[in-house]
Design a protein around this motif. Structure first.
Motif, short mmCIF file in Angstrom:
data_model
loop_
_atom_site.label_atom_id
_atom_site.label_comp_id
_atom_site.label_asym_id
_atom_site.label_seq_id
_atom_site.Cartn_x
_atom_site.Cartn_y
_atom_site.Cartn_z
N VAL A 187 0.83 -1.20 0.00
CA VAL A 187 0.00 0.00 0.00
C VAL A 187 0.87 1.25 0.00
CG1 VAL A 187 -1.69 1.34 1.31
CG2 VAL A 187 -1.95 -1.14 1.11
N SER A 188 1.94 1.23 0.79
CA SER A 188 2.86 2.38 0.85
C SER A 188 3.51 2.62 -0.51
CB SER A 188 3.93 2.14 1.92
OG SER A 188 3.36 2.04 3.20
N ALA A 189 3.88 1.53 -1.19
CA ALA A 189 4.53 1.67 -2.49
C ALA A 189 3.57 2.27 -3.52
CB ALA A 189 5.03 0.31 -2.97
N VAL A 190 2.32 1.85 -3.47
CA VAL A 190 1.33 2.40 -4.40
C VAL A 190 1.08 3.88 -4.09
CG1 VAL A 190 -1.09 2.30 -5.13
CG2 VAL A 190 0.20 0.18 -4.79
N ALA A 191 0.93 4.21 -2.80
CA ALA A 191 0.66 5.60 -2.41
C ALA A 191 1.80 6.53 -2.76
CB ALA A 191 0.37 5.65 -0.91
N ALA A 192 3.03 6.02 -2.72
CA ALA A 192 4.19 6.86 -3.02
C ALA A 192 4.31 7.19 -4.50
CB ALA A 192 5.46 6.16 -2.53
N ARG A 193 3.74 6.35 -5.36
CA ARG A 193 3.91 6.54 -6.80
C ARG A 193 2.68 7.09 -7.50
NH1 ARG A 193 7.28 1.27 -8.97
NH2 ARG A 193 8.82 1.15 -7.29
N TYR A 194 1.49 6.87 -6.90
CA TYR A 194 0.26 7.21 -7.60
C TYR A 194 -0.69 7.99 -6.70
CZ TYR A 194 2.09 3.51 -10.61
OH TYR A 194 2.89 2.73 -11.42
N GLY A 195 -1.61 8.69 -7.30
CA GLY A 195 -2.61 9.44 -6.55
C GLY A 195 -3.68 8.51 -6.03
N LEU A 196 -3.59 8.16 -4.78
CA LEU A 196 -4.44 7.13 -4.18
C LEU A 196 -5.61 7.77 -3.44
CD1 LEU A 196 -4.65 4.06 -3.79
CD2 LEU A 196 -3.27 4.31 -1.72
N VAL A 197 -6.85 7.34 -3.75
CA VAL A 197 -8.04 7.85 -3.09
C VAL A 197 -8.55 6.89 -2.01
CG1 VAL A 197 -10.46 8.55 -3.43
CG2 VAL A 197 -8.72 9.18 -5.12
N ASP A 198 -8.58 5.61 -2.34
CA ASP A 198 -9.08 4.62 -1.39
C ASP A 198 -8.40 3.29 -1.67
OD1 ASP A 198 -10.50 3.56 0.67
OD2 ASP A 198 -12.42 3.46 -0.37
N VAL A 199 -8.43 2.39 -0.67
CA VAL A 199 -7.77 1.10 -0.81
C VAL A 199 -8.47 0.07 0.07
CG1 VAL A 199 -6.11 1.56 1.05
CG2 VAL A 199 -5.55 -0.12 -0.73
N SER A 200 -8.51 -1.18 -0.38
CA SER A 200 -9.05 -2.28 0.43
C SER A 200 -8.32 -3.56 0.07
CB SER A 200 -10.56 -2.45 0.21
OG SER A 200 -10.83 -2.81 -1.13
N ILE A 201 -8.32 -4.51 0.99
CA ILE A 201 -7.64 -5.79 0.77
C ILE A 201 -8.66 -6.90 0.87
CG2 ILE A 201 -5.92 -7.41 1.67
CD1 ILE A 201 -4.38 -4.96 2.70
N ARG A 202 -8.64 -7.80 -0.11
CA ARG A 202 -9.56 -8.94 -0.13
C ARG A 202 -8.78 -10.23 0.03
NH1 ARG A 202 -13.55 -7.20 -5.19
NH2 ARG A 202 -14.26 -5.22 -4.28
N GLU A 203 -9.29 -11.07 0.94
CA GLU A 203 -8.68 -12.39 1.13
C GLU A 203 -9.01 -13.28 -0.07
OE1 GLU A 203 -6.58 -13.18 3.54
OE2 GLU A 203 -6.77 -11.10 4.24
N PRO A 204 -8.26 -14.35 -0.26
CA PRO A 204 -8.54 -15.25 -1.39
C PRO A 204 -9.95 -15.82 -1.32
CG PRO A 204 -6.44 -15.78 -0.36
CD PRO A 204 -7.11 -14.81 0.53
N ASP A 205 -10.63 -15.89 -2.47
CA ASP A 205 -11.93 -16.55 -2.52
C ASP A 205 -11.76 -18.01 -2.16
OD1 ASP A 205 -13.19 -14.27 -3.33
OD2 ASP A 205 -13.06 -14.73 -5.47
N ILE A 206 -12.77 -18.56 -1.47
CA ILE A 206 -12.67 -19.96 -1.06
C ILE A 206 -12.60 -20.88 -2.27
CG2 ILE A 206 -15.16 -20.23 -0.83
CD1 ILE A 206 -14.60 -22.16 1.47
N GLU A 207 -13.23 -20.47 -3.40
CA GLU A 207 -13.15 -21.29 -4.61
C GLU A 207 -11.71 -21.47 -5.05
OE1 GLU A 207 -15.21 -18.77 -4.25
OE2 GLU A 207 -17.22 -19.29 -4.93
#
Length: 314
Positions: free
Chosen positions: A285-305
């Motif tokens: 997240v820090s790497a993305v924020a340092a390089r790009y204009g970040l408005v929002d972020v979320s993390i999704r765990e792997p789908d059970i499938e």
């Protein structure tokens, strides 16, 4: 333990025609050295690919099929030897077939089960009112089963399976073909049944959303034996399925280039980045924020499938 299976096996002999007068005999192990214990009050997800042995083992648990080897006890009974006694201790719901009488009103189907199971009148009246209220069946009691929708029939089948207060409820694809609303009603009912009454539930399904929403413990069966037995969260951590970082940028742009992650999807200013499950999400997240204009972020765990797919492939 309510269900105890030790080295349980089921073998079939098949005859295949190989010539005009010749037949070849082959032996198929549908279940092989299956070891499983289910405690009272558990809500167990019992899953696996087609042909893995799920249905065969459930049929042995319910006394429909006789094991070829091993030992099995359900509610302290041997399913084959004590079949009649066991029938009073278990409930079964098959999503693709009904136990209700097709041409009778729902009310009459329940009345027949009242007599078949010799349920005391007071207990039957109490249970019927409880499940009719919980599953919103009051307006449907005088409707013939053949006129019910799939979701309505499933609610009727659940009530029929529970009128005699079984110790364990086996569910085979209970939400198959249901719409989103009907699925939610069935899931909420099962969760409350397990939580409030302590009914043991063994849930077999290909709808892995059912497993995620209802079960802490899952048993994955493959090639007739247990491939995994434990908590769903632990299974996720064991299998190397990627997590997903979803980022909303200030403006649409080309796929992001960030070490340790790969863009899998772009939709306007929103992008999806796959990264290893054991990677440090905060650093990404820090790497993305340092390089790009970040408005929002979320993390999704792997789908059970994906988790299950990875487990099968390994």
């Amino acid at each position: 333990m309510l269900i105890e299976a030790e080295n349980l096996s089921k073998t079939y002999t098949l005859h295949r025609k190989t010539g005009r007068l010749k037949r070849e005999r082959t032996t198929v192990e549908a279940v092989r050295d299956l070891n499983l214990s289910v405690a009272e009050g558990e809500l167990l997800g019992y899953i696996g690919p087609n042909g893995a042995g799920k249905s065969t083992s459930i049929k042995m648990f319910t006394g429909i099929l006789s094991p070829s080897g091993g030992t099995l006890r359900v509610a302290g009974l041997e399913p084959i030897r004590d079949r009649k006694q066991l029938a009073r201790r278990i409930g079964v719901v098959f999503g693709q077939r009904t136990t209700l009488w097709w041409d009778l009103p729902l009310r009459d189907s329940f009345a027949l089960l009242h007599r078949m199971y010799a349920i005391p009148d007071t207990r039957f009246a109490h249970n019927l009112k409880r499940y009719v209220d919980l599953l919103d069946l009051e307006a449907l009691l005088d409707t013939p089963v053949r006129q019910l929708s799939l979701g309505q029939r499933m609610r009727g089948d659940l009530t029929a399976a529970l009128l005699h207060d079984p110790s364990v409820l086996y569910l085979d694809e209970p939400t198959i073909g249901l719409d989103v609303t009907s699925k939610a009603v069935v899931r909420e009912f099962l969760a409350e049944l397990n939580r409030e009454q302590g009914t043991t539930i063994v849930l077999t399904t290909h709808d892995l959303d059912d497993i995620e929403r209802l079960c802490r413990r899952v048993v994955v069966i493959d090639h007739g034996t247990v491939a995994y037995d434990g908590e769903l969260a632990v299974l996720r951590s064991r299998v190397a399925a990627d997590r997903t970082l979803v980022v909303d940028l200030a403006a649409p742009g080309p796929p992001l280039e960030v070490p340790g992650a790969v863009v899998t999807r772009v939709d306007g200013p929103r992008q999806w980045l796959a990264f290893p499950a054991d990677a440090n999400a905060a650093e990404l997240v820090s790497a993305v924020a340092a390089r790009y204009g970040l408005v929002d972020v979320s993390i999704r765990e792997p789908d059970i499938e994906e988790v299950i797919r990875q487990l099968y492939s390994s």
